[in-house]
Design an enzyme around this catalytic site. Structure first.
Site, mmCIF file in Angstrom:
data_model
loop_
_atom_site.group_PDB
_atom_site.id
_atom_site.type_symbol
_atom_site.label_atom_id
_atom_site.label_comp_id
_atom_site.label_asym_id
_atom_site.label_seq_id
_atom_site.Cartn_x
_atom_site.Cartn_y
_atom_site.Cartn_z
ATOM 1 N N CYS A 14 3.485 -2.903 -5.364
ATOM 2 C CA CYS A 14 4.092 -3.156 -4.063
ATOM 3 C C CYS A 14 4.508 -4.607 -3.991
ATOM 4 O O CYS A 14 3.694 -5.466 -4.295
ATOM 5 C CB CYS A 14 3.097 -2.855 -2.949
ATOM 6 S SG CYS A 14 3.730 -3.137 -1.298
ATOM 7 N N PRO A 15 5.711 -4.950 -3.640
ATOM 8 C CA PRO A 15 6.731 -4.036 -3.124
ATOM 9 C C PRO A 15 7.533 -3.331 -4.216
ATOM 10 O O PRO A 15 8.385 -2.518 -3.889
ATOM 11 C CB PRO A 15 7.633 -4.964 -2.317
ATOM 12 C CG PRO A 15 7.520 -6.281 -2.994
ATOM 13 C CD PRO A 15 6.125 -6.360 -3.515
#
Lengths: 76, 379
Positions: A14-15
């Site tokens: 993430c991201p």
């Protein structure tokens, strides 16, 4: 003079590699290249799809030892 | 001669590091063998995750900040005197007031900031909640909103990656509770081809949005906002009309990082496991300041800070590092006004959201109050 910036997004949950590349391309100058290293196979499809929508240019996409190198040129 | 630890930045990461070091090195501090100094840019410590609740009137502003001096261990020397230039070759930091601080170990905890000014029209045309004044303004806009289209617009990079989903689901519940559910249309935009960077989260939230009637536009990277025409446009060529625009603005790191040549955009190239600044053995980086490709979030800063504390204590006492950061991130995720879930992941383990429960929502609300124990290094 154009530069090449490397984003090592291997293992990035993430991201994620495409978001990392979008962030990097915003900081780059027109003509610069962004190389994203990703261990996520989906990157090989995600990045070219986005690049085509926005109008940047794909330079290359190479499978390496357990990860991929995707290079994009900032076109505008 | 005492070992000098200098911490630049007084947010969550820097404060947890300072307090953790002070607790573990109490004897050394008393004997004058260690000195810990923090340089901050304000005398207040601000709990940023609480800003999510401000537009909905669910947290009082007085709950969001404390005096930094009260949050810090009394053995930490604290100056409200922001760093102006960081010289990692000479091991010294110069401040706005002109003072120079030398160090044996430096911790860069300068954080990130919203940059709505980077997108034409965004400052004039959009609301956001990542800063207190903006969150107040959004609260007023929500109070007077009579119905129409609300666009929740997400830009990269940004911190707290689940907050855009949270605010969208909370907006849905907020207007439904006011009896305005039928009058409000929500549209969520996201920069990549799914609804969240984390694929399991994206897979969870899509059916939720479908079930609640929340529309979405993926591959949407904002190019401009037209405040007069109330339109937001993307680099991908999509225009959306709005009555109220709530944006998660793009972020950058601190200017002093850029100005000191330590990292483009204010992000410092950082080893993902040792948290060393690349090229340095006595400079560490924590929280949003790193360029590590993981979530910029409070929990990231907290877990990184725990690693740094152990390593700095070991380096000072034994001259060696003791452990590495495993990439752990843990985020509560509000799924409305009454339920919540959580995700955790690390460099090796992908996240797997659990079904939302009321209990997790309460846990998040409880953590909002317990944060001050975390900042003091007690939780």
């Amino acid at each position: 003079m154009s530069e090449r910036h490397r984003v090592d997004a291997r293992g990035a949950m993430c991201p994620g590699p495409l978001m990392e590349m979008i962030a990097a391309i915003k900081l780059a100058a027109v003509g610069d290249e962004i190389e994203v290293l990703s261990s996520d196979r989906g990157t090989v499809d995600d990045i070219p799809e986005w690049v085509a929508k926005v109008g940047h240019r794909m330079v290359e996409s190479v499978a390496l030892d357990g990860y991929w190198s995707v290079v994009v040129k900032k076109a505008k | 001669m005492s070992k000098r630890v200098l911490i630049v930045g007084g947010g969550m990461g820097g404060t947890i590091v300072a307090n953790g070091l002070a607790r573990h090195l109490g004897d050394e501090l008393r004997r004058g063998e260690v000195a810990i100094t923090m340089l901050g840019d304000t005398d207040q410590h601000f709990y940023q995750p609480g800003l999510l609740y401000v537009p909905f009137g669910r947290m009082r502003e007085s709950e969001l900040s404390r005096e930094q001096r009260q949050v810090l261990n009394r053995r930490v020397t604290f100056h409200v005197d922001p760093a102006k230039h960081i010289d990692v070759e000479k091991n010294q930091v110069t401040t706005d007031s002109g003072k120079t601080h030398g160090y044996d170990y430096l911790v860069l905890a300068t954080g990130s900031r919203v940059m709505p000014q980077n997108i034409p029209g965004m400052v004039e045309g959009a609301h956001w909640f990542y800063e207190l004044a903006a969150a107040r303004k959004l609260r007023q806009a929500l109070d007077t909103f009579q119905g129409g289209t609300i666009v929740v617009n997400v830009n990269a990079p940004h911190k707290c990656p689940v907050a855009p989903i949270e605010v969208t689901l909370m907006l849905h519940d907020h207007f439904r509770a006011k009896g305005m559910g039928e009058k409000v249309r929500l549209i969520y935009t996201y920069p990549i081809g799914r609804l969240h960077g984390l694929e399991p989260v994206a897979n969870w939230v899509k059916p939720e949005y479908d079930r609640l009637g929340i529309a979405y536009e993926t591959f949407f990277n904002t190019s401009k906002v037209d405040p007069a025409g109330k339109t937001i446009s993307s680099e991908e060529g999509v225009d959306l009309s709005y009555d109220l625009l709530i944006t998660i603005p793009p972020h950058q790191g601190a200017q002093v990082i850029d100005d000191s040549g330590l990292g483009k955009g204010g992000w410092v190239p950082t080893h993902p496991r040792t948290l060393h600044r690349e090229g340095s053995t006595n400079v560490f980086v924590v929280g949003d300041t790193t360029n590590i490709p993981i979530s910029k979030a409070g929990s990231t800063a907290h877990f990184e800070a725990d690693t740094l504390i152990d390593n700095l204590v070991s380096l000072i006492v034994d001259g060696r590092m003791t452990r590495t950061y495993d990439g752990k991130v843990y985020c509560f995720l509000e799924t409305g006004m009454k339920t919540g879930t959580y995700i955790w992941f690390d460099y090796e383990t992908p996240p797997s959201p659990s079904p939302p429960t009321q209990m997790v929502h309460w846990l998040k609300l409880a953590y909002n109050r317990m944060y001050w124990l975390s900042a003091r290094g007690l939780l």
